[in-house]
Design a protein around this motif. Sequence first.
Motif, short mmCIF file in Angstrom:
data_model
loop_
_atom_site.label_atom_id
_atom_site.label_comp_id
_atom_site.label_asym_id
_atom_site.label_seq_id
_atom_site.Cartn_x
_atom_site.Cartn_y
_atom_site.Cartn_z
N VAL A 129 -6.09 16.43 -9.00
CA VAL A 129 -5.68 15.14 -9.57
C VAL A 129 -4.25 15.25 -10.11
N ILE A 130 -3.94 16.35 -10.77
CA ILE A 130 -2.57 16.58 -11.25
C ILE A 130 -1.61 16.57 -10.07
N ASP A 131 -1.99 17.20 -8.97
CA ASP A 131 -1.14 17.24 -7.78
C ASP A 131 -0.90 15.85 -7.21
N ALA A 132 -1.92 14.99 -7.27
CA ALA A 132 -1.77 13.63 -6.75
C ALA A 132 -0.75 12.84 -7.56
N ILE A 133 -0.74 13.06 -8.88
CA ILE A 133 0.24 12.39 -9.74
C ILE A 133 1.65 12.88 -9.42
N VAL A 134 1.80 14.20 -9.30
CA VAL A 134 3.12 14.78 -8.99
C VAL A 134 3.58 14.32 -7.61
N ASP A 135 2.66 14.27 -6.65
CA ASP A 135 3.00 13.86 -5.29
C ASP A 135 3.54 12.43 -5.27
N TYR A 148 6.82 9.25 -3.05
CA TYR A 148 6.79 7.83 -2.67
C TYR A 148 6.71 6.90 -3.88
N ASN A 149 7.43 7.23 -4.91
CA ASN A 149 7.48 6.41 -6.13
C ASN A 149 8.17 5.08 -5.83
N ALA A 150 7.40 4.01 -5.85
CA ALA A 150 7.94 2.67 -5.59
C ALA A 150 6.94 1.64 -6.09
N ASN A 151 7.40 0.42 -6.31
CA ASN A 151 6.49 -0.65 -6.71
C ASN A 151 5.66 -1.10 -5.51
N ILE A 152 4.51 -1.69 -5.82
CA ILE A 152 3.56 -2.01 -4.76
C ILE A 152 3.47 -3.51 -4.50
N HIS A 153 2.95 -3.83 -3.32
CA HIS A 153 2.62 -5.20 -2.91
C HIS A 153 3.84 -6.08 -2.65
N ARG A 154 5.03 -5.64 -3.01
CA ARG A 154 6.18 -6.56 -2.99
C ARG A 154 7.30 -6.13 -2.04
N GLY A 155 7.30 -4.86 -1.63
CA GLY A 155 8.43 -4.37 -0.86
C GLY A 155 8.10 -4.18 0.61
N VAL A 156 9.07 -4.38 1.49
CA VAL A 156 8.88 -4.14 2.91
C VAL A 156 9.33 -2.74 3.30
N HIS A 157 10.00 -2.05 2.34
CA HIS A 157 10.50 -0.72 2.70
C HIS A 157 9.37 0.31 2.72
N THR A 158 9.63 1.45 3.30
CA THR A 158 8.60 2.45 3.60
C THR A 158 7.90 2.96 2.35
N LEU A 159 8.67 3.29 1.29
CA LEU A 159 8.06 3.83 0.08
C LEU A 159 7.07 2.84 -0.54
N GLN A 195 5.46 0.46 0.99
CA GLN A 195 4.30 0.36 1.87
C GLN A 195 3.36 1.54 1.67
N GLU A 196 3.93 2.74 1.53
CA GLU A 196 3.10 3.93 1.33
C GLU A 196 2.37 3.86 -0.01
N ALA A 197 3.09 3.46 -1.05
CA ALA A 197 2.47 3.37 -2.37
C ALA A 197 1.37 2.31 -2.38
N THR A 198 1.63 1.17 -1.75
CA THR A 198 0.65 0.09 -1.68
C THR A 198 -0.61 0.56 -0.97
N ASP A 199 -0.42 1.24 0.17
CA ASP A 199 -1.56 1.73 0.94
C ASP A 199 -2.42 2.69 0.12
N LYS A 200 -1.77 3.62 -0.56
CA LYS A 200 -2.50 4.61 -1.37
C LYS A 200 -3.25 3.93 -2.52
N TYR A 201 -2.61 2.96 -3.15
CA TYR A 201 -3.21 2.26 -4.29
C TYR A 201 -4.43 1.46 -3.85
N GLU A 202 -4.30 0.76 -2.73
CA GLU A 202 -5.42 -0.04 -2.25
C GLU A 202 -6.54 0.83 -1.67
#
Length: 403
Positions: A38-44, A49-60, A62-69
Amino acid sequence: MLDINKIRADFPILNRKVHGKPLIYFDNGATSQTPQIVIDAIVDYYTNYNANIHRGVHTLSQEATDKYEQARIKIQEHFNAKHSYEIILTAGTTESINIVSSGFSSILKEGDEIIVSALEHHSNIVPWQMMCEKTGAILKVIPMDEDGSLRIDMFDELLSDKTKLVFLNHVSNALGTINPIEEVIEKAHKVGAYVLVDGAQACPHIKPDVQALDVDFYVASAHKMCGPTGVGLLYGKKELLEMLPPYQGGGEMIETVTFEKTTYAGLPHKFEAGTPNICGGIAFGVAIDYMNAIGFDTIQQRENELLVYATDKLSQIEGLKIYGTAKKTSVISFNIEGIHPYDIGSILDKLGIAVRTGHHCAQPIMDYYKIPGTVRASLAFYNTKEEIDTLVEAVKKAKMMLS
């Protein structure tokens, strides 16, 4: 069988020392420890791919949104919700309860009745008191018994056609009592009342099935389940979540905004205003995967074995009283006659043992027993009998020093 050495190796904090002694962590009811995965998932998340979710078309984004959902779906499957949008990701159990109480503040009217249990954490008492002050609704309480169980016979007397809401915890944080939520839900529904269950203390030990329970709302926190702090869930039946108004206004929870009128987004976003705890939500999903890989049957078996062992050993100490003897999870709340629990906890800390002392945010329970608080040792599957033996000897030493 649980390979306890392998399990303990997953938790780096268990290797540290406190006051020169190996850490023995018996405060799992407040916050469980976090495995390396779990610690590794936070660091990863923050590394890659630190970025805001649901609002961006850029790759990061999209990756963050996918992981969150994906994490939302893991939570949905774990609790067996019918739809992923019935899972609202929140800051934790307290916020989840406040979302529901705030929503019903605009629905209830003077003279309506709500029922809570005497075993509740303050977070499942205070929001309803605030709601009653706003609406004129009447708060009633299911009494408790000496063994720490609820007086379900008295619940029958409290129920009426005026009852609109019933709130109780699945497991008491102060005593470990497992409440008969199935019976409460069934009886409440017969008079047309909705039920919210606080599952914060149950979810580390029990895998709830919200559809089988037919519960209307179920709330929990990640940090009790090997996950991070600051994230939790609110499960609600689709029709009830749609009925409640939004809790907060801002970005993400809107469909359209003009200065004349705003329309709200559908579920789950209606209740998820602003930027969420993205890495927390993702890590919550990883923590659920971790616990399911061990298996909740295995966890229950291990923790019950520890509970029976610890109860037997502590009960042999003269003058020690255990509070709450009804069917329960791995919590032992105790005092030693003539000694304040804080003093015992302070000595245990010097010996490297972490326990909780005080009223555990459940002051009505302490008032019932006419005590200022207890020493609470809350056990997890990664604890050992050897640690319990050390606790017992430390309690004996504290008793000798303070008597």
